[in-house]
Scaffold this motif. Structure first.
Motif, mmCIF file in Angstrom:
data_model
loop_
_atom_site.group_PDB
_atom_site.id
_atom_site.type_symbol
_atom_site.label_atom_id
_atom_site.label_comp_id
_atom_site.label_asym_id
_atom_site.label_seq_id
_atom_site.Cartn_x
_atom_site.Cartn_y
_atom_site.Cartn_z
ATOM 1 N N LYS A 319 -2.474 -17.403 0.674
ATOM 2 C CA LYS A 319 -1.939 -18.458 1.536
ATOM 3 C C LYS A 319 -1.911 -18.076 3.012
ATOM 4 O O LYS A 319 -1.532 -18.883 3.855
ATOM 5 N N ILE A 320 -2.332 -16.858 3.342
ATOM 6 C CA ILE A 320 -2.314 -16.379 4.725
ATOM 7 C C ILE A 320 -3.719 -15.940 5.124
ATOM 8 O O ILE A 320 -4.416 -15.288 4.348
ATOM 9 N N GLY A 321 -4.111 -16.266 6.361
ATOM 10 C CA GLY A 321 -5.454 -15.910 6.808
ATOM 11 C C GLY A 321 -5.526 -14.806 7.843
ATOM 12 O O GLY A 321 -6.577 -14.179 8.006
ATOM 13 N N MET A 322 -4.425 -14.550 8.560
ATOM 14 C CA MET A 322 -4.416 -13.489 9.574
ATOM 15 C C MET A 322 -3.022 -12.894 9.674
ATOM 16 O O MET A 322 -2.018 -13.571 9.450
ATOM 17 N N TYR A 323 -2.975 -11.627 10.051
ATOM 18 C CA TYR A 323 -1.712 -10.989 10.416
ATOM 19 C C TYR A 323 -2.036 -9.803 11.317
ATOM 20 O O TYR A 323 -3.160 -9.299 11.345
ATOM 21 N N TYR A 324 -1.051 -9.368 12.053
ATOM 22 C CA TYR A 324 -1.150 -8.132 12.823
ATOM 23 C C TYR A 324 -0.398 -7.054 12.053
ATOM 24 O O TYR A 324 0.741 -7.259 11.621
ATOM 25 N N GLY A 325 -1.040 -5.898 11.869
ATOM 26 C CA GLY A 325 -0.395 -4.848 11.094
ATOM 27 C C GLY A 325 -1.072 -3.508 11.292
ATOM 28 O O GLY A 325 -2.027 -3.374 12.071
ATOM 29 N N LEU A 326 -0.589 -2.500 10.558
ATOM 30 C CA LEU A 326 -1.048 -1.130 10.730
ATOM 31 C C LEU A 326 -2.198 -0.783 9.793
ATOM 32 O O LEU A 326 -2.575 -1.574 8.926
ATOM 33 N N TYR A 327 -2.716 0.414 9.961
ATOM 34 C CA TYR A 327 -3.942 0.830 9.273
ATOM 35 C C TYR A 327 -3.810 0.833 7.763
ATOM 36 O O TYR A 327 -4.791 0.638 7.041
ATOM 37 N N TRP A 328 -2.585 1.079 7.242
ATOM 38 C CA TRP A 328 -2.415 1.272 5.804
ATOM 39 C C TRP A 328 -2.316 -0.023 5.005
ATOM 40 O O TRP A 328 -2.221 0.018 3.762
ATOM 41 N N THR A 329 -2.314 -1.155 5.661
ATOM 42 C CA THR A 329 -2.075 -2.406 4.933
ATOM 43 C C THR A 329 -3.134 -2.764 3.874
ATOM 44 O O THR A 329 -2.826 -3.538 2.961
ATOM 45 N N PRO A 330 -4.360 -2.225 3.910
ATOM 46 C CA PRO A 330 -5.240 -2.455 2.755
ATOM 47 C C PRO A 330 -4.660 -1.883 1.459
ATOM 48 O O PRO A 330 -4.897 -2.431 0.372
ATOM 49 N N ALA A 331 -3.900 -0.777 1.574
ATOM 50 C CA ALA A 331 -3.287 -0.198 0.373
ATOM 51 C C ALA A 331 -2.156 -1.076 -0.142
ATOM 52 O O ALA A 331 -1.965 -1.220 -1.343
ATOM 53 N N ASN A 465 -13.291 -2.115 -7.902
ATOM 54 C CA ASN A 465 -12.532 -2.887 -6.914
ATOM 55 C C ASN A 465 -11.183 -2.278 -6.589
ATOM 56 O O ASN A 465 -10.621 -2.530 -5.520
ATOM 57 N N LYS A 466 -10.636 -1.478 -7.504
ATOM 58 C CA LYS A 466 -9.311 -0.905 -7.275
ATOM 59 C C LYS A 466 -9.344 0.205 -6.218
ATOM 60 O O LYS A 466 -8.282 0.680 -5.784
ATOM 61 N N LYS A 467 -10.518 0.609 -5.778
ATOM 62 C CA LYS A 467 -10.648 1.611 -4.709
ATOM 63 C C LYS A 467 -11.013 0.953 -3.375
ATOM 64 O O LYS A 467 -11.327 1.630 -2.401
ATOM 65 N N TRP A 468 -10.934 -0.362 -3.323
ATOM 66 C CA TRP A 468 -11.280 -1.113 -2.108
ATOM 67 C C TRP A 468 -10.447 -0.667 -0.915
ATOM 68 O O TRP A 468 -10.923 -0.619 0.215
ATOM 69 N N PHE A 469 -9.172 -0.325 -1.162
ATOM 70 C CA PHE A 469 -8.268 -0.005 -0.049
ATOM 71 C C PHE A 469 -8.757 1.177 0.774
ATOM 72 O O PHE A 469 -8.703 1.160 2.007
ATOM 73 N N ASN A 470 -9.266 2.225 0.115
ATOM 74 C CA ASN A 470 -9.710 3.386 0.882
ATOM 75 C C ASN A 470 -10.996 3.100 1.649
ATOM 76 O O ASN A 470 -11.222 3.643 2.726
ATOM 77 N N GLU A 471 -11.858 2.261 1.092
ATOM 78 C CA GLU A 471 -13.037 1.811 1.833
ATOM 79 C C GLU A 471 -12.619 1.136 3.123
ATOM 80 O O GLU A 471 -13.257 1.314 4.171
ATOM 81 N N ASN A 472 -11.528 0.377 3.092
ATOM 82 C CA ASN A 472 -11.108 -0.387 4.253
ATOM 83 C C ASN A 472 -10.108 0.356 5.144
ATOM 84 O O ASN A 472 -9.648 -0.195 6.138
ATOM 85 N N ILE A 473 -9.791 1.578 4.769
ATOM 86 C CA ILE A 473 -8.995 2.444 5.649
ATOM 87 C C ILE A 473 -9.881 3.522 6.248
ATOM 88 O O ILE A 473 -9.988 3.651 7.469
ATOM 89 N N TYR A 474 -10.544 4.297 5.389
ATOM 90 C CA TYR A 474 -11.293 5.462 5.847
ATOM 91 C C TYR A 474 -12.801 5.274 5.819
ATOM 92 O O TYR A 474 -13.544 6.192 6.197
ATOM 93 N N GLY A 475 -13.283 4.112 5.380
ATOM 94 C CA GLY A 475 -14.722 3.871 5.351
ATOM 95 C C GLY A 475 -15.315 3.741 6.745
ATOM 96 O O GLY A 475 -14.600 3.700 7.753
ATOM 97 N N LEU A 476 -16.638 3.650 6.810
ATOM 98 C CA LEU A 476 -17.324 3.605 8.105
ATOM 99 C C LEU A 476 -16.898 2.412 8.955
ATOM 100 O O LEU A 476 -16.959 2.471 10.183
ATOM 101 N N ASP A 477 -16.456 1.347 8.311
ATOM 102 C CA ASP A 477 -16.034 0.159 9.047
ATOM 103 C C ASP A 477 -14.571 -0.181 8.748
ATOM 104 O O ASP A 477 -14.160 -1.324 8.830
ATOM 105 N N GLY A 478 -13.776 0.865 8.420
ATOM 106 C CA GLY A 478 -12.383 0.664 8.066
ATOM 107 C C GLY A 478 -11.452 0.678 9.257
ATOM 108 O O GLY A 478 -11.879 0.706 10.422
ATOM 109 N N SER A 479 -10.153 0.711 8.971
ATOM 110 C CA SER A 479 -9.161 0.586 10.044
ATOM 111 C C SER A 479 -9.145 1.781 10.980
ATOM 112 O O SER A 479 -8.786 1.643 12.156
ATOM 113 N N PHE A 480 -9.518 2.963 10.493
ATOM 114 C CA PHE A 480 -9.522 4.105 11.407
ATOM 115 C C PHE A 480 -10.644 4.039 12.424
ATOM 116 O O PHE A 480 -10.593 4.700 13.463
#
Length: 559
Positions: A319-331, A465-480
């Motif tokens: 139900k939400i499309g955008m938010y502002y948050g920190l790097y860990w929120t994919p987890a 799919n359950k490892k998606w969070f680390n891809e989106n934190i530490y992956g080449l195009d992740g939050s870091f």
């Protein structure tokens, strides 16, 4: 600050093992005639100095007072007096730990009990204190000057690490030119906000990625009104906000930063005077835009009653499309949403700006605790040596080849250390190394923690799919990647004030914070006009803000 519920945060940290090695504490020093071992200096050098990592022989006894959080556990047969770190102190440094007392439970209870000990001057050699207690002890002359001790005994790595923030943490522990405590440093760059967007909705609605605040506003409108979830109902919101307003998820800091406004930061004005960010004109502009979004039903009308956990449910249910948050929120909470809907995709973006000037991403001051040494303790250097042991073993040594003790499985042994902290670049280092390994397709140089992240990313790429969070934190195009961009382009905004709370802050701070939250919430929800901000500024000044500003600038003149 809005935070993950304890149970959720524990789950997050268990998923992100790289974060776990970073919170702890370490023991101090006490009376004994023992001296550290000396090492022979190279030929042609001055006489040998006691080794920063040398061992006391015979051993010394160091007393300590410290807190433990509610989740601290010990392996069978272990205790606060007998555990992995107490053994390390004795075996590697010749330091035996004796606790005067410890307290496990809410940290406020510990500080309350400690206040009684401070009042009666019943202190251990090393004590964990907060910023206000540090100031009190400094003014009362109850703690040791560690200036020369730190300079003489801290290892080069520790000195480098403790100055990675430009020396701000050490300055916060310095009074009258004397270093009176060891700050428990943390990674403030991990606290930068970024914009998170549902990219599957972007693609579905054929919208461009956000580069400006105008893009953000356009995306918010489309996510609200153009049925991005395809259910034909007007039940989606462009932007998430919670009743707390600020926080790691969701927080309004990133939105404010897009208008060059900042929450609870002290800034330099044109004359060099420090001013509070909460009362600046840019804040009024940003609040006005949030009011428009709320009026347009792009923010949940009930956000003022919902905490982060409730907003997380809205995110995971689509139900939400955008938010502002920190790097860990994919987890958390995004992985939960991905588990429910494998087609859900989120991506992090640097903070869009309202004009051509890049947005600075604000960070909070990362030091909340300090380690002080009792005045006249015979071995004040022991505290620094214990800091060396923690930092060198945790962050500056090759991975241990020792077999792990099966009794310690599932035990957060880092919580047993007495003096601790983490480099600002700890998690950034994980990203840098993992990214290099991903590009080279060669993980052979990774530490066990880094290899775990690398393997998670590889598993995701193979369909887990359950490892998606680390891809989106530490992956080449992740939050870091976003944090790396902020750092390399000098887009981190730190507060100009980093001292202990002033007297007026202690007396008036909670009143002013309540005034801010109530006024800002009313403005956003349209219960007050945007011009109510001007009255807020007047009230803020009268109710203690002017006195706080005076005290903050008096502090600045002494730096």
């Amino acid at each position: 600050m809005n935070k993950i519920q304890p149970a959720k945060w524990l789950a997050v940290t268990m998923m992100m093992a790289s974060v776990l090695a970073a919170c702890s504490k370490a023991p101090g020093d006490t009376a004994s005639s023992a001296k550290p071992n000396t090492s022979s200096p190279p030929a042609g050098t001055a006489s040998a100095q006691p080794a920063p990592t040398g061992k006391y022989d015979p051993p010394i006894v160091v007393t300590d007072i410290r807190p433990y959080d509610d989740n601290t556990k010990f392996a069978p047969g272990d205790s606060s007096d007998n555990n992995l770190w107490s053994k390390k102190y004795e075996e590697k440094l010749g330091i035996k730990i004796k606790y005067l007392w410890t307290l496990q439970g809410p940290i406020d209870q510990y500080y309350q009990k400690l206040n009684v000990a401070i009042a009666s001057n019943d202190l251990a050699d090393i004590v964990t204190v907060n910023a206000q207690q540090l100031k009190q002890l400094a003014e009362a002359g109850q703690i040791a000057d560690l200036t020369s001790v730190f300079d003489k005994y801290a290892t080069p790595f520790v000195k480098k690490t403790m100055n990675e923030d430009g020396g701000t943490a050490l300055k916060s522990a310095t009074f009258g030119g004397k270093l009176l405590a060891i700050p428990r440093i943390g990674s403030d760059i991990d606290e930068v906000p970024m914009l998170w967007v549902r990219t599957d909705w972007l693609k579905k609605l054929n919208l461009p990625e956000p580069k400006t605040m105008a893009d953000v506003l356009a995306i918010s409108e489309a996510f609200t009104n153009k049925n991005p979830d395809g259910d034909g109902k007007a039940d989606t919101f462009g932007l998430a906000l919670s009743k707390d307003l600020n926080g790691g998820f969701p927080g309004f800091e990133g939105f404010l930063n897009g208008y060059h406004a900042y929450y609870n930061v002290w800034l330099k004005d044109a004359s060099g005077k420090l001013v509070n960010s909460n009362i600046q004109p840019e804040m009024k502009t940003a609040l006005g835009e949030l009011q428009k979004l709320y009026k347009a039903k792009q923010i949940d009308k009930e956000f003022g009653t919902k905490d982060g956990a409730k907003i997380a449910e809205m995110v995971t249910s689509g139900k939400i499309g955008m938010y502002y948050g920190l790097y860990w929120t994919p987890a958390w909470p995004l992985q939960d949403g991905k588990n429910l809907d494998p087609n859900m995709e989120w991506h992090a973006y640097p903070l869009p700006s309202v004009d051509g000037k890049p947005s600075d991403a604000q960070v909070p001051f990362s030091v909340a605790q300090y380690y002080v040494v009792r005045k006249n303790a015979e071995h004040p250097e022991a505290a620094v040596k214990m800091l060396n042991l923690w930092m060198e073993e945790s962050f500056n040594s090759p991975p241990s080849q020792e077999k792990p003790d099966p009794r310690q499985e599932g035990i957060e042994t880092f919580k047993h250390a007495i003096i601790a902290g983490e480099p600002i670049t700890k998690n950034m280092g994980v990203y840098t190394h993992v990214a290099a390994a991903l590009k080279a397709k060669d993980p052979s140089s990774l530490t066990p923690v880094e290899l775990g992240v690398y393997n998670d990313i590889m598993a995701y790429e193979k369909g887990d799919n359950k490892k998606w969070f680390n891809e989106n934190i530490y992956g080449l195009d992740g939050s870091f990647k976003i944090i790396d961009y902020y750092v390399k382009n000098n887009l981190i905004r730190r507060s100009e004030f980093f001292g202990s709370p002033t007297q007026a802050m202690g007396e008036k701070g909670s009143t002013l914070d309540t005034l801010l939250k109530e006024t800002f919430t009313k403005i956003i929800m349209g219960a007050a006009s945007i011009d109510e901000f001007d009255k807020f500024v007047e009230d803020w000044k009268k109710l203690g803000g002017d006195q706080i500003t005076k005290e903050v600038n008096e502090w600045k003149t002494k730096q």
